[in-house]
Design a protein around this motif. Structure first.
Motif, short mmCIF file in Angstrom:
data_model
loop_
_atom_site.label_atom_id
_atom_site.label_comp_id
_atom_site.label_asym_id
_atom_site.label_seq_id
_atom_site.Cartn_x
_atom_site.Cartn_y
_atom_site.Cartn_z
N THR A 30 93.11 90.43 -12.62
CA THR A 30 92.14 89.82 -11.70
C THR A 30 90.74 89.71 -12.31
OG1 THR A 30 91.55 91.95 -10.71
CG2 THR A 30 93.39 90.74 -9.72
N VAL A 31 90.53 90.25 -13.50
CA VAL A 31 89.21 90.21 -14.14
C VAL A 31 88.98 88.81 -14.70
CG1 VAL A 31 87.82 91.14 -16.02
CG2 VAL A 31 89.31 92.65 -14.70
N ASN A 32 87.83 88.21 -14.36
CA ASN A 32 87.55 86.88 -14.88
C ASN A 32 86.68 86.95 -16.14
OD1 ASN A 32 84.87 87.16 -14.04
ND2 ASN A 32 85.31 86.29 -12.04
N LYS A 33 86.46 85.79 -16.75
CA LYS A 33 85.76 85.72 -18.04
C LYS A 33 84.32 86.22 -17.94
CE LYS A 33 85.72 84.33 -22.35
NZ LYS A 33 86.46 85.05 -23.37
N SER A 34 83.63 85.92 -16.86
CA SER A 34 82.22 86.34 -16.74
C SER A 34 82.11 87.86 -16.65
CB SER A 34 81.56 85.68 -15.53
OG SER A 34 82.17 86.14 -14.33
N GLN A 35 83.07 88.49 -16.02
CA GLN A 35 83.06 89.96 -15.96
C GLN A 35 83.30 90.55 -17.35
OE1 GLN A 35 86.10 90.24 -12.93
NE2 GLN A 35 84.62 91.05 -11.45
N THR A 36 84.18 89.93 -18.10
CA THR A 36 84.44 90.40 -19.46
C THR A 36 83.20 90.26 -20.33
OG1 THR A 36 86.74 89.72 -19.22
CG2 THR A 36 85.97 90.13 -21.45
N VAL A 37 82.54 89.12 -20.23
CA VAL A 37 81.32 88.89 -21.01
C VAL A 37 80.22 89.86 -20.58
CG1 VAL A 37 79.48 87.22 -21.51
CG2 VAL A 37 81.87 86.49 -21.54
N GLY A 38 80.10 90.08 -19.28
CA GLY A 38 79.10 91.02 -18.78
C GLY A 38 79.33 92.42 -19.29
N LEU A 39 80.57 92.84 -19.30
CA LEU A 39 80.90 94.16 -19.82
C LEU A 39 80.61 94.24 -21.31
CD1 LEU A 39 82.03 96.87 -18.95
CD2 LEU A 39 84.30 96.02 -19.48
N LEU A 40 80.92 93.18 -22.04
CA LEU A 40 80.62 93.14 -23.47
C LEU A 40 79.12 93.28 -23.70
CD1 LEU A 40 81.66 92.54 -26.39
CD2 LEU A 40 81.08 90.16 -25.90
N LEU A 41 78.33 92.55 -22.90
CA LEU A 41 76.88 92.65 -23.05
C LEU A 41 76.37 94.05 -22.79
CD1 LEU A 41 75.66 89.34 -21.37
CD2 LEU A 41 75.45 89.97 -23.76
#
Length: 83
Positions: A30-41
């Motif tokens: 259920t994790v979307n791309k923006s959440q992944t990028v936010g976590l990476l940041l």
């Protein structure tokens, strides 16, 4: 009998582990791309920025040259003599 108990416990743990993995995979799907990028940041980029800032502050304000080292040694010797 002890071995049988161990086998039963091991099977139960494997079933529990498989159930946990299934739940985790469900959440991760259920994790979307923006959440992944936010976590990476948050985990990498911001941490890297703070490390660079810390290094700059360290290099700018931490000076341990020969005179400062001698002053510290004298101060420690004086404290040692007082104790």
């Amino acid at each position: 009998q002890v071995q049988q108990v161990g086998v039963v416990e091991e099977a139960a743990l494997k079933a529990i582990e498989a159930e946990k993995l299934a739940k985790i995979e469900g959440v991760l799907s259920t994790v979307n791309k923006s959440q992944t990028v936010g976590l990476l940041l948050v985990m990498i980029v911001i941490s890297l920025v703070f490390m660079v800032l810390t290094y700059i502050l360290y290099m700018k304000h931490y000076k341990l040259d020969e005179p400062e080292y001698d002053r510290i040694c004298k101060e420690l010797e004086a404290r040692k003599a007082q104790a």
